[in-house]
Design an enzyme around this catalytic site. Sequence first.
Site, PDB file in Angstrom:
ATOM      1  N   GLY A 191      37.155  19.246  58.158  1.00 38.59           N
ATOM      2  CA  GLY A 191      37.639  20.557  58.576  1.00 38.59           C
ATOM      3  C   GLY A 191      36.795  21.360  59.500  1.00 38.59           C
ATOM      4  O   GLY A 191      37.185  22.028  60.361  1.00 38.59           O
ATOM      5  N   SER A 192      35.669  21.145  59.604  1.00 40.24           N
ATOM      6  CA  SER A 192      34.390  22.140  60.607  1.00 40.24           C
ATOM      7  C   SER A 192      34.933  21.376  62.100  1.00 40.24           C
ATOM      8  O   SER A 192      34.866  22.068  62.959  1.00 40.24           O
ATOM      9  CB  SER A 192      33.116  21.928  60.242  1.00 40.24           C
ATOM     10  OG  SER A 192      32.796  22.531  59.040  1.00 40.24           O
ATOM     11  N   PRO A 229      38.161  12.182  54.793  1.00 40.69           N
ATOM     12  CA  PRO A 229      38.377  12.580  53.495  1.00 40.69           C
ATOM     13  C   PRO A 229      37.803  14.121  53.478  1.00 40.69           C
ATOM     14  O   PRO A 229      36.784  14.264  53.882  1.00 40.69           O
ATOM     15  CB  PRO A 229      37.665  11.728  52.862  1.00 40.69           C
ATOM     16  CG  PRO A 229      37.531  10.413  53.565  1.00 40.69           C
ATOM     17  CD  PRO A 229      37.531  10.936  54.866  1.00 40.69           C
ATOM     18  N   ASP A 287      28.365  24.639  59.868  1.00 37.84           N
ATOM     19  CA  ASP A 287      28.301  23.137  60.712  1.00 37.84           C
ATOM     20  C   ASP A 287      29.251  23.078  61.747  1.00 37.84           C
ATOM     21  O   ASP A 287      29.311  21.887  62.530  1.00 37.84           O
ATOM     22  CB  ASP A 287      28.474  22.073  59.636  1.00 37.84           C
ATOM     23  CG  ASP A 287      29.517  21.917  59.116  1.00 37.84           C
ATOM     24  OD1 ASP A 287      30.396  22.913  58.900  1.00 37.84           O
ATOM     25  OD2 ASP A 287      29.627  21.126  58.164  1.00 37.84           O
ATOM     26  N   ALA A 343      34.032  15.668  51.258  1.00 37.65           N
ATOM     27  CA  ALA A 343      33.178  14.398  51.198  1.00 37.65           C
ATOM     28  C   ALA A 343      31.749  14.343  51.830  1.00 37.65           C
ATOM     29  O   ALA A 343      30.902  13.719  52.142  1.00 37.65           O
ATOM     30  CB  ALA A 343      33.808  13.265  52.044  1.00 37.65           C
ATOM     31  N   LEU A 399      31.364  15.130  55.134  1.00 39.83           N
ATOM     32  CA  LEU A 399      31.792  14.530  56.507  1.00 39.83           C
ATOM     33  C   LEU A 399      32.092  15.501  57.660  1.00 39.83           C
ATOM     34  O   LEU A 399      32.343  15.360  58.638  1.00 39.83           O
ATOM     35  CB  LEU A 399      32.704  13.437  56.396  1.00 39.83           C
ATOM     36  CG  LEU A 399      32.319  12.221  55.446  1.00 39.83           C
ATOM     37  CD1 LEU A 399      33.693  11.448  55.420  1.00 39.83           C
ATOM     38  CD2 LEU A 399      31.053  11.595  55.797  1.00 39.83           C
ATOM     39  N   GLY A 400      32.202  16.848  57.026  1.00 45.97           N
ATOM     40  CA  GLY A 400      32.606  17.888  58.030  1.00 45.97           C
ATOM     41  C   GLY A 400      33.821  17.908  58.781  1.00 45.97           C
ATOM     42  O   GLY A 400      34.028  18.366  59.974  1.00 45.97           O
ATOM     43  N   LYS A 424      31.144  13.523  60.992  1.00 43.11           N
ATOM     44  CA  LYS A 424      29.599  13.342  61.089  1.00 43.11           C
ATOM     45  C   LYS A 424      29.008  12.929  59.542  1.00 43.11           C
ATOM     46  O   LYS A 424      29.606  12.819  58.749  1.00 43.11           O
ATOM     47  CB  LYS A 424      28.809  14.715  61.416  1.00 43.11           C
ATOM     48  CG  LYS A 424      28.948  15.933  60.445  1.00 43.11           C
ATOM     49  CD  LYS A 424      28.234  15.949  59.117  1.00 43.11           C
ATOM     50  CE  LYS A 424      28.462  17.002  58.284  1.00 43.11           C
ATOM     51  NZ  LYS A 424      27.872  17.064  56.902  1.00 43.11           N
TER      52      LYS A 424
END
Length: 274
Positions: free
Chosen positions: A101-102, A93, A135, A96, A98-99, A8
Amino acid sequence: MITFPNAKINLGLNIVERRADGYHNLETVFYPIALTDVLEIVPAADGTTSLQCYGRPVDCPVEKNLVMRACRLMQHHYDCVPAVEMHLYKHIPDGAGLGGGSSDAAHVLTMLNQMFKVGADDATLAALAASLGADCPFFVYNCPMLATGIGDVLTPVELDLKGMTLMLVKPPVSVSTKTAYARVVPRPSVSDLRSDVKRPLLQWDGVVKNDFEVSVFAEYPQLGHIKLQLQRGGARYAAMSGSGSAMFGIFDDVKMAEALIGCFDGCDTFVTPL
């Protein structure tokens, strides 16, 4: 079963106040993008739940990985979820904003729910996801959302950027989320972010802004330079995602974005449709 957990970006990020519990209330619009990891889950032949990671290095013990924690959470709440074998290829990555792992964790919840016919609705899965990270619930719904509270209170936003092109630039630095929050100065919002993102893109600059940029750019000037390069290269809007360190630009077409790839030596770059 195989799925592709997506990243995201944050469109605007206002840190509005520090809470008594040490967390911060914020306002941001989460927008899903087409940069993905790859996640496969199959029943475990030996009756033991396991996780294998490939691609980008994951600096985390297996049992603390959000993917494994999400699986254990489902197994704890639903007896019908058996031992599984999970394979995760990391392409998004880390560190970063960008979420990645979530997203991986939320997709584990939705995959297990579907595979083993658990029957949990999105609201139930989102509540479980919230215990893994602020998130994580967004990725259960995976559509444009205004996030408030600590990022866990979600309201749908009518926003469609299809037809535009996204360029992501990830320099070889990672920004500590804890450090980023420690240096930001909370302040009440002066406008309605949900309305602001409905303006034409060329009117976003200075209005749809990321409060982390001031302090993070001071520590990592390279990020500010990347933003300026994206803007000079024709991006209708450029910003940092989350607490960084990924920067993004939104372009009218793919050729404009691809023409800039050689400008960011030492950085990971991704160009994808929105």
